[in-house]
Design a protein around this motif. Sequence first.
Motif, PDB file in Angstrom:
ATOM      1  N   MET A 119     -44.891-126.124-105.551  1.00  0.00           N
ATOM      2  CA  MET A 119     -44.084-125.003-105.093  1.00  0.00           C
ATOM      3  C   MET A 119     -42.905-124.813-106.043  1.00  0.00           C
ATOM      4  N   GLU A 120     -42.625-123.562-106.420  1.00  0.00           N
ATOM      5  CA  GLU A 120     -41.552-123.321-107.363  1.00  0.00           C
ATOM      6  C   GLU A 120     -40.209-123.614-106.722  1.00  0.00           C
ATOM      7  N   GLU A 121     -39.252-123.995-107.526  1.00  0.00           N
ATOM      8  CA  GLU A 121     -37.926-124.320-107.009  1.00  0.00           C
ATOM      9  C   GLU A 121     -36.991-123.124-107.087  1.00  0.00           C
ATOM     10  N   ARG A 122     -37.522-121.922-106.947  1.00  0.00           N
ATOM     11  CA  ARG A 122     -36.670-120.745-106.959  1.00  0.00           C
ATOM     12  C   ARG A 122     -36.343-120.379-105.525  1.00  0.00           C
ATOM     13  N   GLY A 123     -35.357-121.064-104.985  1.00  0.00           N
ATOM     14  CA  GLY A 123     -34.956-120.760-103.618  1.00  0.00           C
ATOM     15  C   GLY A 123     -35.801-121.496-102.598  1.00  0.00           C
ATOM     16  N   ARG A 124     -35.264-121.552-101.397  1.00  0.00           N
ATOM     17  CA  ARG A 124     -35.959-122.196-100.284  1.00  0.00           C
ATOM     18  C   ARG A 124     -36.018-121.191 -99.150  1.00  0.00           C
ATOM     19  N   TRP A 125     -36.899-121.452 -98.189  1.00  0.00           N
ATOM     20  CA  TRP A 125     -37.020-120.587 -97.017  1.00  0.00           C
ATOM     21  C   TRP A 125     -36.066-121.071 -95.941  1.00  0.00           C
ATOM     22  N   TYR A 126     -35.254-120.141 -95.436  1.00  0.00           N
ATOM     23  CA  TYR A 126     -34.345-120.423 -94.329  1.00  0.00           C
ATOM     24  C   TYR A 126     -34.734-119.525 -93.162  1.00  0.00           C
ATOM     25  N   VAL A 127     -34.367-119.947 -91.944  1.00  0.00           N
ATOM     26  CA  VAL A 127     -34.712-119.171 -90.763  1.00  0.00           C
ATOM     27  C   VAL A 127     -33.426-118.579 -90.181  1.00  0.00           C
ATOM     28  N   ALA A 128     -33.409-117.240 -90.082  1.00  0.00           N
ATOM     29  CA  ALA A 128     -32.264-116.563 -89.471  1.00  0.00           C
ATOM     30  C   ALA A 128     -32.663-116.137 -88.061  1.00  0.00           C
ATOM     31  N   HIS A 129     -31.756-116.333 -87.126  1.00  0.00           N
ATOM     32  CA  HIS A 129     -31.988-115.951 -85.731  1.00  0.00           C
ATOM     33  C   HIS A 129     -31.508-114.512 -85.563  1.00  0.00           C
ATOM     34  N   THR A 130     -32.308-113.686 -84.883  1.00  0.00           N
ATOM     35  CA  THR A 130     -31.937-112.280 -84.685  1.00  0.00           C
ATOM     36  C   THR A 130     -32.033-111.923 -83.204  1.00  0.00           C
ATOM     37  N   TYR A 131     -31.496-110.765 -82.875  1.00  0.00           N
ATOM     38  CA  TYR A 131     -31.740-110.247 -81.535  1.00  0.00           C
ATOM     39  C   TYR A 131     -33.218-109.935 -81.453  1.00  0.00           C
ATOM     40  N   SER A 132     -33.836-110.263 -80.323  1.00  0.00           N
ATOM     41  CA  SER A 132     -35.264-110.004 -80.172  1.00  0.00           C
ATOM     42  C   SER A 132     -35.532-108.504 -80.268  1.00  0.00           C
ATOM     43  N   GLY A 133     -36.562-108.152 -81.026  1.00  0.00           N
ATOM     44  CA  GLY A 133     -36.897-106.748 -81.204  1.00  0.00           C
ATOM     45  C   GLY A 133     -36.241-106.143 -82.438  1.00  0.00           C
ATOM     46  N   TYR A 134     -35.309-106.877 -83.058  1.00  0.00           N
ATOM     47  CA  TYR A 134     -34.603-106.365 -84.236  1.00  0.00           C
ATOM     48  C   TYR A 134     -35.117-106.963 -85.544  1.00  0.00           C
ATOM     49  N   GLU A 135     -36.192-107.771 -85.461  1.00  0.00           N
ATOM     50  CA  GLU A 135     -36.642-108.504 -86.647  1.00  0.00           C
ATOM     51  C   GLU A 135     -36.912-107.594 -87.848  1.00  0.00           C
ATOM     52  N   ASN A 136     -37.675-106.503 -87.629  1.00  0.00           N
ATOM     53  CA  ASN A 136     -38.009-105.621 -88.755  1.00  0.00           C
ATOM     54  C   ASN A 136     -36.782-104.870 -89.275  1.00  0.00           C
ATOM     55  N   LYS A 137     -35.868-104.522 -88.355  1.00  0.00           N
ATOM     56  CA  LYS A 137     -34.620-103.851 -88.747  1.00  0.00           C
ATOM     57  C   LYS A 137     -33.786-104.801 -89.606  1.00  0.00           C
ATOM     58  N   VAL A 138     -33.686-106.063 -89.173  1.00  0.00           N
ATOM     59  CA  VAL A 138     -32.926-107.066 -89.925  1.00  0.00           C
ATOM     60  C   VAL A 138     -33.537-107.244 -91.314  1.00  0.00           C
ATOM     61  N   LYS A 139     -34.860-107.341 -91.372  1.00  0.00           N
ATOM     62  CA  LYS A 139     -35.560-107.479 -92.659  1.00  0.00           C
ATOM     63  C   LYS A 139     -35.186-106.305 -93.578  1.00  0.00           C
ATOM     64  N   ALA A 140     -35.268-105.083 -93.044  1.00  0.00           N
ATOM     65  CA  ALA A 140     -34.937-103.891 -93.832  1.00  0.00           C
ATOM     66  C   ALA A 140     -33.471-103.901 -94.263  1.00  0.00           C
ATOM     67  N   ASN A 141     -32.571-104.293 -93.338  1.00  0.00           N
ATOM     68  CA  ASN A 141     -31.135-104.337 -93.657  1.00  0.00           C
ATOM     69  C   ASN A 141     -30.829-105.347 -94.754  1.00  0.00           C
ATOM     70  N   ILE A 142     -31.434-106.541 -94.666  1.00  0.00           N
ATOM     71  CA  ILE A 142     -31.188-107.562 -95.693  1.00  0.00           C
ATOM     72  C   ILE A 142     -31.713-107.060 -97.034  1.00  0.00           C
ATOM     73  N   GLU A 143     -32.928-106.486 -97.034  1.00  0.00           N
ATOM     74  CA  GLU A 143     -33.507-105.981 -98.286  1.00  0.00           C
ATOM     75  C   GLU A 143     -32.625-104.898 -98.899  1.00  0.00           C
ATOM     76  N   LYS A 144     -32.035-104.045 -98.062  1.00  0.00           N
ATOM     77  CA  LYS A 144     -31.149-102.985 -98.553  1.00  0.00           C
ATOM     78  C   LYS A 144     -29.879-103.586 -99.157  1.00  0.00           C
ATOM     79  N   LEU A 145     -29.292-104.571 -98.466  1.00  0.00           N
ATOM     80  CA  LEU A 145     -28.089-105.232 -98.972  1.00  0.00           C
ATOM     81  C   LEU A 145     -28.358-105.923-100.309  1.00  0.00           C
TER      82      LEU A 145
END
Length: 172
Positions: free
Chosen positions: A1-27
């Motif tokens: 596995m490449e050492e370019r970053g690790r996977w972390y788990v962020a907790h979100t409001y239920s039902g907001y997962e895709n919105k959070v994904k889109a918001n992080i990608e935009k930021l």
Amino acid sequence: MEERGRWYVAHTYSGYENKVKANIEKLVENRHMQDVIFEVSVPMEEQVEIKNGKKKVTQKKIFPGYVLVKMLMTDESWYVVRNTRGVTGFVGPGSKPVPLTDAEVKALGVEKNTVKLDAILGDNVKVVSGPFENFIGVIQEINNDKQKVKVLVSMFGRETPVELEFTQIEKF
């Protein structure tokens, strides 16, 4: 596995997962942080429901309320993800996020290890594992996205289509 970053788990409001994904990608895009935050994932699985005798395939979140983020943990990347609308925090003791282990990442299937198929439509293949092991068949369909093939296997004197993983067959 490449050492370019690790996977972390962020907790979100239920039902907001895709919105959070889109918001992080935009930021990430707006702040030019592609070299620190690499990928955001909402793991999904196909669920087959039968309603009124009709088969319906839906995508269901495997972990409602969680978003996986592959990143280098810096003060800035932590701040950006932590303060994204809909994110309630990282998974880990206190304010210290804990990265997933390689085994966890593999078990979750977040990073797909794509298998290159060295066969084409119409090729004869031998099934090397699973319930159809040692059967010989002909490739009818190849689905690279799902890493599956449909093989016509001769069983009890009839050709039967069987769906197999790329890893279950080899060229004959």
